[in-house]
Design a protein around this motif. Structure first.
Motif, mmCIF file in Angstrom:
data_model
loop_
_atom_site.group_PDB
_atom_site.id
_atom_site.type_symbol
_atom_site.label_atom_id
_atom_site.label_comp_id
_atom_site.label_asym_id
_atom_site.label_seq_id
_atom_site.Cartn_x
_atom_site.Cartn_y
_atom_site.Cartn_z
ATOM 1 N N ALA A 44 0.766 -1.308 -0.491
ATOM 2 C CA ALA A 44 -0.100 0.510 -0.022
ATOM 3 C C ALA A 44 0.709 0.979 -0.016
ATOM 4 O O ALA A 44 1.908 1.735 0.693
ATOM 5 C CB ALA A 44 -0.603 -0.355 1.831
ATOM 6 N N ALA A 57 -2.247 -4.381 0.593
ATOM 7 C CA ALA A 57 -2.933 -3.446 -0.282
ATOM 8 C C ALA A 57 -3.751 -4.602 -1.124
ATOM 9 O O ALA A 57 -3.094 -5.597 -1.355
ATOM 10 C CB ALA A 57 -2.973 -2.250 -0.520
ATOM 11 N N GLY A 89 -2.167 3.547 -10.432
ATOM 12 C CA GLY A 89 -2.506 4.634 -9.385
ATOM 13 C C GLY A 89 -3.498 5.435 -9.567
ATOM 14 O O GLY A 89 -4.113 6.603 -8.976
ATOM 15 N N TRP A 91 -6.376 6.918 -10.257
ATOM 16 C CA TRP A 91 -8.302 5.637 -9.779
ATOM 17 C C TRP A 91 -9.172 5.980 -10.544
ATOM 18 O O TRP A 91 -9.850 5.400 -10.530
ATOM 19 C CB TRP A 91 -8.427 6.007 -8.328
ATOM 20 C CG TRP A 91 -6.762 5.177 -7.134
ATOM 21 C CD1 TRP A 91 -6.333 7.185 -7.046
ATOM 22 C CD2 TRP A 91 -5.917 4.852 -6.932
ATOM 23 N NE1 TRP A 91 -5.302 6.587 -5.823
ATOM 24 C CE2 TRP A 91 -5.044 4.717 -5.942
ATOM 25 C CE3 TRP A 91 -6.421 4.004 -7.189
ATOM 26 C CZ2 TRP A 91 -4.698 4.126 -5.549
ATOM 27 C CZ3 TRP A 91 -5.401 2.761 -7.214
ATOM 28 C CH2 TRP A 91 -3.886 3.117 -6.331
ATOM 29 N N ASN A 120 -12.758 2.225 -2.904
ATOM 30 C CA ASN A 120 -11.653 2.173 -1.443
ATOM 31 C C ASN A 120 -10.803 3.001 -1.737
ATOM 32 O O ASN A 120 -10.277 4.037 -0.538
ATOM 33 C CB ASN A 120 -11.111 0.470 -1.360
ATOM 34 C CG ASN A 120 -10.699 0.902 0.244
ATOM 35 O OD1 ASN A 120 -11.231 0.741 0.959
ATOM 36 N ND2 ASN A 120 -9.069 -0.015 0.281
ATOM 37 N N GLU A 121 -10.206 3.440 -2.435
ATOM 38 C CA GLU A 121 -8.792 3.736 -2.707
ATOM 39 C C GLU A 121 -8.901 5.624 -2.751
ATOM 40 O O GLU A 121 -8.774 6.490 -2.189
ATOM 41 C CB GLU A 121 -8.196 3.288 -4.263
ATOM 42 C CG GLU A 121 -7.209 2.086 -3.911
ATOM 43 C CD GLU A 121 -6.577 2.091 -3.128
ATOM 44 O OE1 GLU A 121 -5.906 3.279 -2.547
ATOM 45 O OE2 GLU A 121 -5.470 0.852 -2.731
#
Length: 361
Positions: A44, A57, A89, A91, A120-121
């Motif tokens: 994570a 993560a 990354g 998102w 969730n991210e």
């Protein structure tokens, strides 16, 4: 301590509830278990602050055969793009991809699961949980969805339901150390310490090099007042990771409980060399209290309060030290600050503080 999710410094946050044990005077000290961690896969992004999860993560699920017929090729391409964007990354872009995927192939559980991971991210937890539920409706054997649903429920304080989810994950894969770890954390927070210890021991047996698993096992042993065994667990944690600040701090707490404050001070110094956090300053205050060096104790409790001024253990320890120094006005003020925080887990200390305020009046 800082919450690993929102970075707010709060010793009583749900993710970092305190495990108390007797220390000097009528005081208590906290050990800090690491929090529930979500999912499986790549590391994570680091969250600053004390007690942040050092465990994995989530990562996207691989493509799977759909339950409702073949997936159109263009949807497969979009879903793969979503996985790639997740790995980078990105998102928001990944979410758009999985929105298209679940619209084009709504019977593919993995697409719903992956959409949940992205949400969730983006800290859209409730929407993420709804996606995990949809994924499990389509495929009840999707172990990672049970694991992440359990993590969501634990953050909501629904610990019994979270335990059931981790149990479902373990029914599908009893060798999943992370599920045992998360189950243990929930059982600990429920006060079911013997069951929590058994879960942590399962996790540690599956991953004996994990400093986090040894740390949390030690915290549960502290709650059971098995301080020597807790000390051994914290030693194992720092042997596995010499930069494990909370393992060093928790070792100091165990040594304080065993009335070995000089050794405890060395542990707190190692913890603070790695990370400046309130509980380690407070632990040093307890050590100096045990050594009857009350001026030093006051100094270190004050440092803890500079980190977080709503820290009941630090106000209480400071009050005790000031009381010992016959600093009547200062002690009374610290007792009042302590009582104003309404520390429900410190009933004995609350009664003593009330009595001392009457005596000092």
């Amino acid at each position: 301590m800082r919450c690993g999710r929102c970075d707010h410094e709060n010793p009583d946050t749900v993710l970092y509830c305190g495990m108390c044990c007797d220390t000097w005077g009528a005081g208590r000290k906290i050990t800090w278990p690491l929090p529930i961690v979500q999912g499986i896969g790549t590391p994570a992004p680091a969250t600053p602050g004390a007690g942040r999860p050092l465990a994995p993560a989530p990562s996207p699920a691989p493509p799977a055969a759909p339950a409702g017929g073949p997936v159109p090729p263009e949807i497969k391409i979009v879903a793969q793009a979503g996985r790639d964007l997740f790995g980078k990354g990105q998102w928001e872009a990944a979410l758009k991809a999985f929105d298209i995927a679940v619209a084009g192939a709504p019977m593919v559980a993995e697409y719903w699961y992956n959409k949940g991971l992205v949400l969730n991210e983006l800290t859209r937890d409730d929407e993420a949980a709804a996606c995990y539920d949809k994924a499990l409706e389509l495929n009840p054997r999707l172990m990672a969805a049970w694991l992440n649903k359990g993590a969501h429920l634990s953050r909501k304080g629904k610990l019994e339901e979270a335990v059931r989810c981790f149990g479902m994950a373990l029914g599908l894969n009893p060798e999943q150390a992370l599920a045992w770890f998360n189950k243990g954390k929930c059982l600990h927070d429920l006060g079911r310490f013997e069951e929590a210890l058994a879960a942590y021991e399962k996790a540690a047996a599956l991953d004996p090099k994990s400093a986090n698993y040894a740390n949390n096992k030690g915290c549960t042993l502290m709650s059971l007042k098995r301080h020597e065994e807790a000390l051994a667990a914290f030693r194992q944690a720092v042997a596995g990771n010499a930069q494990h600040a909370f393992g060093w701090g928790n070792m100091g707490d165990a040594l304080n409980c065993l009335k070995r404050p000089q050794e405890a001070l060395a542990c707190f110094d190692k913890a603070l060399a790695i990370k400046k956090y309130a509980a380690a300053w407070c632990g040093k205050g307890d050590s100096y209290g045990l050594l009857e060096q009350y001026q030093e104790a006051i100094l270190h409790f004050q440092k803890a309060l500079e980190k977080y001024d709503k820290y009941p253990e630090a106000w209480y320890g400071k009050a005790l030290a000031e009381d010992k120094m016959f600093m009547t006005a200062e002690a009374a003020e610290s007792y009042r600050k302590f009582l104003a925080l309404n520390p429900v887990k410190m009933a004995a200390e609350v009664e003593l503080a009330k009595k001392r305020l009457e005596d000092l009046a």
